[in-house]
Design a protein around this motif. Structure first.
Motif, PDB file in Angstrom:
ATOM      1  N   THR A 129       0.772  -1.185   0.068  1.00 20.18           N
ATOM      2  CA  THR A 129      -0.113   0.000  -0.099  1.00 20.18           C
ATOM      3  C   THR A 129       0.902   1.325   0.152  1.00 20.18           C
ATOM      4  OG1 THR A 129      -1.769  -1.203   1.192  1.00 20.18           O
ATOM      5  CG2 THR A 129      -1.870   1.225   1.307  1.00 20.18           C
ATOM      6  N   CYS A 130       1.836   1.274   0.576  1.00 22.77           N
ATOM      7  CA  CYS A 130       2.601   2.494   0.770  1.00 22.77           C
ATOM      8  C   CYS A 130       3.564   2.424  -0.729  1.00 22.77           C
ATOM      9  CB  CYS A 130       3.985   2.047   1.662  1.00 22.77           C
ATOM     10  SG  CYS A 130       3.562   2.239   3.539  1.00 22.77           S
ATOM     11  N   THR A 131       3.844   1.484  -1.292  1.00 26.41           N
ATOM     12  CA  THR A 131       4.506   1.523  -2.715  1.00 26.41           C
ATOM     13  C   THR A 131       3.517   2.083  -3.568  1.00 26.41           C
ATOM     14  OG1 THR A 131       5.776  -0.394  -2.118  1.00 26.41           O
ATOM     15  CG2 THR A 131       5.194  -0.073  -4.593  1.00 26.41           C
ATOM     16  N   ALA A 132       2.315   1.666  -3.617  1.00 24.61           N
ATOM     17  CA  ALA A 132       1.062   2.101  -4.446  1.00 24.61           C
ATOM     18  C   ALA A 132       0.847   3.708  -4.067  1.00 24.61           C
ATOM     19  CB  ALA A 132       0.011   1.278  -4.461  1.00 24.61           C
ATOM     20  N   ASN A 133       1.160   4.027  -3.094  1.00 21.61           N
ATOM     21  CA  ASN A 133       0.774   5.455  -2.592  1.00 21.61           C
ATOM     22  C   ASN A 133       2.270   6.340  -2.612  1.00 21.61           C
ATOM     23  OD1 ASN A 133      -2.082   6.018  -2.015  1.00 21.61           O
ATOM     24  ND2 ASN A 133      -1.584   4.002  -1.145  1.00 21.61           N
ATOM     25  N   GLU A 134       3.307   5.781  -3.342  1.00 26.35           N
ATOM     26  CA  GLU A 134       4.603   6.555  -3.155  1.00 26.35           C
ATOM     27  C   GLU A 134       4.844   7.042  -2.058  1.00 26.35           C
ATOM     28  OE1 GLU A 134       4.171   9.469  -6.405  1.00 26.35           O
ATOM     29  OE2 GLU A 134       4.224   7.909  -7.822  1.00 26.35           O
ATOM     30  N   ILE A 135       4.877   6.211  -0.882  1.00 25.75           N
ATOM     31  CA  ILE A 135       5.501   6.483   0.494  1.00 25.75           C
ATOM     32  C   ILE A 135       6.725   5.405   0.863  1.00 25.75           C
ATOM     33  CG2 ILE A 135       4.757   6.162   2.927  1.00 25.75           C
ATOM     34  CD1 ILE A 135       3.254   8.435   1.274  1.00 25.75           C
ATOM     35  N   GLY A 136       7.605   6.137   1.178  1.00 23.20           N
ATOM     36  CA  GLY A 136       8.725   5.366   1.543  1.00 23.20           C
ATOM     37  C   GLY A 136       8.618   4.446   2.863  1.00 23.20           C
ATOM     38  N   CYS A 137       9.008   3.128   2.893  1.00 22.07           N
ATOM     39  CA  CYS A 137       8.836   2.624   4.197  1.00 22.07           C
ATOM     40  C   CYS A 137       9.967   1.533   4.289  1.00 22.07           C
ATOM     41  CB  CYS A 137       7.416   2.050   4.232  1.00 22.07           C
ATOM     42  SG  CYS A 137       7.204   0.826   2.925  1.00 22.07           S
ATOM     43  N   TYR A 138      10.057   0.804   5.511  1.00 24.87           N
ATOM     44  CA  TYR A 138      10.934  -0.147   5.765  1.00 24.87           C
ATOM     45  C   TYR A 138      10.523  -0.664   7.331  1.00 24.87           C
ATOM     46  CZ  TYR A 138      14.919   1.095   8.873  1.00 24.87           C
ATOM     47  OH  TYR A 138      15.720   1.625  10.013  1.00 24.87           O
TER      48      TYR A 138
END
Length: 170
Positions: A129-138
């Motif tokens: 969901t982060c990837t689809a919304n261009e949110i960086g995460c780890y």
């Protein structure tokens, strides 16, 4: 693009993006809610829904950074203490717009590994969901999280599996 192509693209683009690459822009509460909601669709045996998430933002996030730095300092033998690591702990938390604790709740109804797997799948949904919304995460799982029982209000049948950092990208 059909659904399968879109899904394939999101899966292929999913990767860990670290706080040093986040901007100072805020993630909307609606988007954070959407990311957490996507986690709840992870498969889980006997519908135990073993994941527990706590979002740290603002003042709570600053307290988490200070607490984790204090834990690192208190648990490291003096000869192994690294000022850079101490500073990095605070930097990563403060640079992220939101930090989410990832806790698994063991129900006793199914083997523990199944509930860890279900929680991991919930986190994968958050990643996608982060990837689809261009949110960086780890997802980070430093040993320090074992000492966060009180601030995360972790019960006897629970275990913190790490922290999920999120931030906007350029």
């Amino acid at each position: 693009m059909n659904k399968a192509e879109t899904l394939k693209e999101i899966i292929e683009q999913r990767k860990s993006i670290f706080p040093k690459d986040y901007t100072d822009a805020e993630i909307s509460q609606e988007l954070i809610d959407e990311i957490l909601n996507s986690a709840t669709f992870a498969p889980n045996h006997k519908r135990t829904k073993p994941w527990r998430f706590k979002v740290f933002r603002g003042e709570e996030k600053l307290k988490l950074a200070s607490e984790m730095q204090a834990i690192y300092k208190a648990t490291q033998p003096e000869q192994l203490f690294l000022e850079k690591k101490y500073n990095d702990i605070g930097f990563k938390i403060n640079k992220a717009d939101a930090v989410i604790s990832i806790v698994v709740n063991f129900s006793g109804m199914v083997p523990e590994w199944e509930e860890i797997a279900a929680t991991s799948m919930a986190v994968q949904n958050m990643y996608l969901t982060c990837t689809a919304n261009e949110i960086g995460c780890y997802w980070s799982s430093p040993k320090i999280v074992d000492y966060l029982k009180e601030s995360l209000t972790i019960e006897e049948n629970q275990k913190c599996l790490g922290l999920f950092y999120m931030g906007k990208l350029n």
